[in-house]
Design an enzyme around this catalytic site. Structure first.
Site, PDB file in Angstrom:
ATOM      1  N   ASN A  90      60.338  54.332  74.576  1.00  0.00           N
ATOM      2  CA  ASN A  90      59.792  55.689  74.441  1.00  0.00           C
ATOM      3  C   ASN A  90      58.449  55.678  75.165  1.00  0.00           C
ATOM      4  O   ASN A  90      57.471  55.154  74.643  1.00  0.00           O
ATOM      5  CB  ASN A  90      59.612  56.031  72.951  1.00  0.00           C
ATOM      6  N   LYS A 103      56.501  58.005  75.715  1.00  0.00           N
ATOM      7  CA  LYS A 103      55.560  59.028  75.234  1.00  0.00           C
ATOM      8  C   LYS A 103      54.964  59.762  76.438  1.00  0.00           C
ATOM      9  O   LYS A 103      55.637  59.926  77.455  1.00  0.00           O
ATOM     10  CB  LYS A 103      54.480  58.414  74.345  1.00  0.00           C
ATOM     11  N   HIS A 156      60.779  62.429  66.270  1.00  0.00           N
ATOM     12  CA  HIS A 156      59.802  61.328  66.313  1.00  0.00           C
ATOM     13  C   HIS A 156      58.640  61.687  65.397  1.00  0.00           C
ATOM     14  O   HIS A 156      58.258  62.863  65.281  1.00  0.00           O
ATOM     15  CB  HIS A 156      59.320  61.115  67.750  1.00  0.00           C
ATOM     16  N   GLU A 213      55.596  61.567  65.691  1.00  0.00           N
ATOM     17  CA  GLU A 213      54.510  62.327  66.336  1.00  0.00           C
ATOM     18  C   GLU A 213      54.869  63.805  66.418  1.00  0.00           C
ATOM     19  O   GLU A 213      53.993  64.675  66.325  1.00  0.00           O
ATOM     20  CB  GLU A 213      54.209  61.712  67.720  1.00  0.00           C
ATOM     21  N   GLU A 222      61.299  54.222  61.767  1.00  0.00           N
ATOM     22  CA  GLU A 222      59.981  53.930  62.325  1.00  0.00           C
ATOM     23  C   GLU A 222      58.911  54.233  61.277  1.00  0.00           C
ATOM     24  O   GLU A 222      58.480  55.392  61.142  1.00  0.00           O
ATOM     25  CB  GLU A 222      59.724  54.797  63.558  1.00  0.00           C
ATOM     26  N   GLY A 234      52.300  52.243  67.021  1.00  0.00           N
ATOM     27  CA  GLY A 234      51.102  52.207  67.857  1.00  0.00           C
ATOM     28  C   GLY A 234      49.903  51.570  67.183  1.00  0.00           C
ATOM     29  O   GLY A 234      48.778  51.696  67.668  1.00  0.00           O
ATOM     30  N   SER A 275      55.543  49.028  66.777  1.00  0.00           N
ATOM     31  CA  SER A 275      54.869  47.858  67.333  1.00  0.00           C
ATOM     32  C   SER A 275      55.808  46.686  67.598  1.00  0.00           C
ATOM     33  O   SER A 275      55.442  45.530  67.387  1.00  0.00           O
ATOM     34  CB  SER A 275      53.694  47.436  66.431  1.00  0.00           C
TER      35      SER A 275
HETATM   36  C1  PEP Z   1      57.408  54.766  69.168  1.00  0.00           C
HETATM   37  O1  PEP Z   1      56.742  55.492  69.869  1.00  0.00           O
HETATM   38  O2  PEP Z   1      58.516  55.161  68.812  1.00  0.00           O
HETATM   39  C2  PEP Z   1      56.890  53.444  68.813  1.00  0.00           C
HETATM   40  C3  PEP Z   1      57.573  52.711  68.000  1.00  0.00           C
HETATM   41  O3  PEP Z   1      55.673  53.073  69.365  1.00  0.00           O
HETATM   42  P1  PEP Z   1      55.028  51.594  69.352  1.00  0.00           P
HETATM   43  O4  PEP Z   1      56.127  50.630  69.764  1.00  0.00           O
HETATM   44  O5  PEP Z   1      53.934  51.659  70.362  1.00  0.00           O
HETATM   45  O6  PEP Z   1      54.554  51.323  67.978  1.00  0.00           O
END
Ligand code: PEP
Length: 249
Positions: free
Chosen positions: A12, A14, A98, A100, A169, A175, A211
């Protein structure tokens, strides 16, 4: 016991990228794609770069998708992108819900499920994201929160569920550099798996996100109900993403 579901490692991006940076990243992924072995690899890119991903990834094992999709099929929805528009030129995947988007754009679980249904109707594969906040976890509310997020998705029925992917997630791990332990992740994946199974879709793939990096991917993928990863930051570096894909091979 060997893993029976095909693993999927999905990036992803982003709101990152440029034509030049994407070209280098996509070329790197294509060059190293064999490292994923039997696992699938995919990238979800910002809307303006979908055509670039399509062209760079044509006839390669790496598939591509969008980070969001409209619930509407067409009409006066300025700024939105319809699922049929994505399908029109070969997009395979659409992230739905997601964290976000849930947090910054107020997307409800009902809307997320409707987006998943809308994506399915256009022939896309939705990747429905769920996850609890740290406050939810500290309050012992993980299953309650995930259950509430899943309910409208489960209501779409077995046939729809079999054609989508779920991504767990935890918001506190996205992040932040703080990953759920394999055991914490597996516990939630098992809960999600049991919920899917009660609705006739026990084999729907469930990705872990938060992460994920090359250094922790193998221990996550060793868990019986973790079928791959949704990867943010580490998906922007070809070698790191390929190392994660190699751990899924
Ligand atoms: C994500 O954006 O779905 C995500 C898991 O980000 P990160 O791997 O940076 O934590």
């Amino acid at each position: 016991m060997s893993h029976t579901r095909t693993r999927l490692v999905m990036g992803n991006w982003k709101m990152h990228g440029s034509l030049a940076a994407n070209a280098a990243l996509l070329d790197g992924l294509v060059a190293g794609a064999a490292r994923a072995g039997g696992a699938q690899m995919a990238v979800c890119v910002p809307f303006p770069y979908l055509a670039q991903a399509r062209d760079a990834l044509a006839d390669t094992p790496v598939s591509w998708g969008a980070q969001d999709v409209s619930v509407h099929t067409h009409g006066a929805y300025t700024g939105e992108v319809a699922p049929a528009m994505l399908a029109d030129f070969g997009c395979a995947w659409a992230l739905c819900g997601h964290s976000e988007r849930r947090a910054m754009h107020g997307e409800s679980s009902a809307l997320v499920a409707a987006k998943a249904a809308s994506a399915l109707a256009a022939g896309l594969t939705p990747v429905v994201c769920v996850g609890e906040t740290l406050a939810d976890r500290d309050a012992g509310q993980v299953e309650c929160v995930i259950g509430d997020q899943l309910d409208p998705v489960l209501a779409l029925g077995a046939e729809a569920l079999a054609r989508m992917v779920i991504a767990y997630e935890p918001v506190w791990a996205i992040g932040t550099g703080r990953t759920a332990t394999p055991e914490q992740a597996q516990a939630v994946h098992a809960f999600i798996r049991a919920s899917l199974a009660r609705h006739g879709a026990g084999q729907t793939r469930i990705l872990y996100g938060g992460s994920v990096k090359a250094a922790n991917a193998a221990s996550l993928f060793a868990q019986p109900d973790i079928d791959g990863a949704l990867v943010g930051g580490a998906s922007l570096v070809a070698d790191e993403f390929l190392d994660i894909a190699a751990a899924a091979a």
